[in-house]
Design an enzyme around this catalytic site. Structure first.
Site, PDB file in Angstrom:
ATOM      1  N   PRO A   2      -0.020  33.200 -27.856  1.00  0.00           N
ATOM      2  CA  PRO A   2      -0.225  33.592 -26.456  1.00  0.00           C
ATOM      3  C   PRO A   2      -0.726  32.395 -25.651  1.00  0.00           C
ATOM      4  CG  PRO A   2      -1.285  35.146 -27.976  1.00  0.00           C
ATOM      5  CD  PRO A   2      -0.883  33.950 -28.780  1.00  0.00           C
ATOM      6  N   GLU A   3      -0.056  32.117 -24.547  1.00  0.00           N
ATOM      7  CA  GLU A   3      -0.448  31.010 -23.680  1.00  0.00           C
ATOM      8  C   GLU A   3      -0.879  31.572 -22.329  1.00  0.00           C
ATOM      9  OE1 GLU A   3       2.443  27.801 -23.861  1.00  0.00           O
ATOM     10  OE2 GLU A   3       3.050  28.439 -25.873  1.00  0.00           O
ATOM     11  N   LYS A  59      -6.468  29.471 -23.060  1.00  0.00           N
ATOM     12  CA  LYS A  59      -5.864  30.400 -24.014  1.00  0.00           C
ATOM     13  C   LYS A  59      -6.909  31.308 -24.661  1.00  0.00           C
ATOM     14  CE  LYS A  59      -3.640  26.880 -25.870  1.00  0.00           C
ATOM     15  NZ  LYS A  59      -2.797  26.041 -26.742  1.00  0.00           N
ATOM     16  N   ARG A 259       4.696  21.315 -35.504  1.00  0.00           N
ATOM     17  CA  ARG A 259       5.173  22.274 -34.516  1.00  0.00           C
ATOM     18  C   ARG A 259       6.674  22.076 -34.323  1.00  0.00           C
ATOM     19  NH1 ARG A 259       2.293  18.847 -30.619  1.00  0.00           N
ATOM     20  NH2 ARG A 259       0.699  20.435 -30.435  1.00  0.00           N
TER      21      ARG A 259
END
Length: 275
Positions: A2-3, A59, A259
């Site tokens: 979640p950003e 965040k 990532r």
């Protein structure tokens, strides 16, 4: 993960649905994900308190409660907040839940148990790790271009890595770093020090444009389903092998620095390796 756009929408839903309610009970199913710093017993201490407000910082999602208490949630990669009736099956990934006066439950879920929640005194928020170490919030405190340039000069390394550092701007993670760099036409692995003035200006313009578009889309798509991750509308992130929406070329997927990065080699040209 979640950003800022996801959490901004979640915050607004919870303020509309939960703010002002009393907490009538609680259960902790996975104690390791909840750090209780304000009391010896979370369940007995939180019961009877009212939800004053939900706020977001980068965040992090925070629930301010009556009597000098705040629940701080750092969802990390896979955390989520679910608002549902108690009859809804409790998922195995549920860490803890709060019973609300209207009969619903607020649950914190986490697939990998990487996220953390902290129950602490509102007057001592600095005890929540990383919360106070963040830079300006990307939505609420977005800097003007001169300050943006100055902040950017303080960081070294690849520009995507800089964007995801909370000390630069709080709220951008892997997905929206990909999206803003695509919108700005910047190679994600380009060194920050190699950015031109025009690239920096394009990036400064792209960040709020991308995030505000995402918020508007998420409000329509998520509804009150705060635990549902909606990312299929993004231009390049998660679209490996698909067509670039700008030029039609294939979206590249590269795993680097732990990532996944998605970008278009035509629209965001650059060299992965330097001789």
């Amino acid at each position: 993960m979640p950003e800022a756009p996801d959490l901004e929408v979640i915050k607004d839903v919870l303020n509309r649905r939960v703010r002002g309610q009393a907490i009538t009970g609680a259960r902790v199913l996975k104690p390791l994900e909840l750090r209780v710093l304000a009391s010896d017993d979370f369940v007995s201490d939180v019961a009877g308190r009212s939800v004053l407000d939900f706020t977001r910082r980068g965040k992090f999602l925070m629930a301010d409660l009556s009597g000098d208490r705040t629940l701080v949630i750092n969802p990390m990669l896979t955390g989520a907040v679910q608002l549902c009736p108690p009859s809804t099956r409790i998922a195995k990934r549920t860490s803890f839940l709060l019973d609300l006066a209207d009969g619903n439950q607020l649950r914190y879920l986490d697939d990998t148990q990487m996220g953390m929640a902290y129950y602490l005194h509102t007057s001592r928020l600095e005890e929540a790790p990383r919360l106070a170490e963040q830079g300006p919030d990307v939505l609420d405190e977005y800097p003007a271009l001169p300050e943006f340039r100055e902040r950017l000069r303080r960081f070294q390394g690849e520009i995507k890595g800089v964007l995801t550092r909370g000390r630069f701007l709080a709220g951008i993670g892997n997905a929206y770093a990909d999206e803003t760099l695509f919108a700005a036409g910047i190679f994600p692995f380009k060194k920050r020090s190699a950015l031109s003035d025009s690239e920096t200006a394009r990036l400064h313009e792209a960040i709020p444009a991308v995030l505000n578009h995402a918020i508007a889309t998420l409000r329509k798509r998520m509804g009150d389903e705060t635990h549902v991750k909606v990312r299929d509308f993004l231009a390049v992130h998660g679209k490996s092998g698909g067509p670039c929406p700008r030029c039609g070329g294939p979206i590249t997927n590269i795993g680097a620095n732990r990532r996944l990065t998605n970008f278009c080699r035509r629209c965001q040209p650059g060299l992965l390796l330097r001789n």
